[in-house]
Write a protein that holds these residues in place. Sequence first.
Motif, PDB file in Angstrom:
ATOM      1  N   ALA A   1       0.858  -1.188   0.000  1.00 50.33           N
ATOM      2  CA  ALA A   1       0.000   0.000   0.000  1.00 50.33           C
ATOM      3  C   ALA A   1       0.889   1.231   0.000  1.00 50.33           C
ATOM      4  O   ALA A   1       1.902   1.279   0.697  1.00 50.33           O
ATOM      5  CB  ALA A   1      -0.899   0.011   1.225  1.00 50.33           C
ATOM      6  N   PHE A   2       0.524   2.209  -0.792  1.00 49.86           N
ATOM      7  CA  PHE A   2       1.206   3.491  -0.800  1.00 49.86           C
ATOM      8  C   PHE A   2       0.380   4.449   0.049  1.00 49.86           C
ATOM      9  O   PHE A   2      -0.714   4.827  -0.330  1.00 49.86           O
ATOM     10  CB  PHE A   2       1.363   4.014  -2.227  1.00 49.86           C
ATOM     11  N   LYS A   3       0.871   4.770   1.187  1.00 42.70           N
ATOM     12  CA  LYS A   3       0.217   5.575   2.220  1.00 42.70           C
ATOM     13  C   LYS A   3      -0.897   4.823   2.945  1.00 42.70           C
ATOM     14  O   LYS A   3      -1.101   5.006   4.113  1.00 42.70           O
ATOM     15  CB  LYS A   3      -0.289   6.909   1.685  1.00 42.70           C
ATOM     16  N   GLY A   4      -1.644   3.994   2.268  1.00 44.84           N
ATOM     17  CA  GLY A   4      -2.660   3.169   2.925  1.00 44.84           C
ATOM     18  C   GLY A   4      -3.890   3.926   3.389  1.00 44.84           C
ATOM     19  O   GLY A   4      -4.599   3.457   4.277  1.00 44.84           O
ATOM     20  N   ASN A   5      -4.149   5.078   2.774  1.00 44.84           N
ATOM     21  CA  ASN A   5      -5.355   5.830   3.144  1.00 44.84           C
ATOM     22  C   ASN A   5      -6.599   4.992   2.853  1.00 44.84           C
ATOM     23  O   ASN A   5      -6.687   4.334   1.827  1.00 44.84           O
ATOM     24  CB  ASN A   5      -5.447   7.129   2.348  1.00 44.84           C
ATOM     25  N   TYR A   6      -7.519   5.016   3.770  1.00 43.97           N
ATOM     26  CA  TYR A   6      -8.831   4.380   3.632  1.00 43.97           C
ATOM     27  C   TYR A   6      -8.797   2.850   3.698  1.00 43.97           C
ATOM     28  O   TYR A   6      -9.823   2.211   3.520  1.00 43.97           O
ATOM     29  CB  TYR A   6      -9.554   4.823   2.361  1.00 43.97           C
ATOM     30  N   ILE A   7      -7.642   2.251   3.924  1.00 40.38           N
ATOM     31  CA  ILE A   7      -7.599   0.798   4.077  1.00 40.38           C
ATOM     32  C   ILE A   7      -7.881   0.478   5.542  1.00 40.38           C
ATOM     33  O   ILE A   7      -7.166   0.923   6.433  1.00 40.38           O
ATOM     34  CB  ILE A   7      -6.240   0.220   3.641  1.00 40.38           C
ATOM     35  N   LEU A   8      -8.926  -0.267   5.767  1.00 40.61           N
ATOM     36  CA  LEU A   8      -9.364  -0.554   7.122  1.00 40.61           C
ATOM     37  C   LEU A   8      -8.521  -1.647   7.775  1.00 40.61           C
ATOM     38  O   LEU A   8      -7.994  -2.537   7.095  1.00 40.61           O
ATOM     39  CB  LEU A   8     -10.833  -0.993   7.106  1.00 40.61           C
ATOM     40  N   ALA A   9      -8.422  -1.579   9.078  1.00 42.94           N
ATOM     41  CA  ALA A   9      -7.689  -2.601   9.833  1.00 42.94           C
ATOM     42  C   ALA A   9      -8.288  -3.982   9.602  1.00 42.94           C
ATOM     43  O   ALA A   9      -7.564  -4.977   9.513  1.00 42.94           O
ATOM     44  CB  ALA A   9      -7.692  -2.254  11.320  1.00 42.94           C
TER      45      ALA A   9
END
Length: 83
Positions: free
Chosen positions: A51-59
């Motif tokens: 993931a690049f920055k991982g914005n909006y990826i939920l735990a």
Amino acid sequence: MLEIDEQTFIPQVNLFTSKVVLRLLRFRLVDEFNRAILRAAEAFRPDIFIAFKGNYILASTLKLLSIRGIPLYNYFPDTFAFN
């Protein structure tokens, strides 16, 4: 390599009314984005999830990917540290 771009699901907007609508729909859009990641992982069976920055990826999404045995890596460029 398979890319799922967050802006395909959660667009960047400038108009006030668009921002209001986006705020109302954000939960649904984030959910749809995460479901797309899980569907792609099921179909593509990646060796690693990057993931690049991982914005909006939920735990919860990361947990499911990890349970499936997919190693996880998040790259977040910290340009402040290099100034």
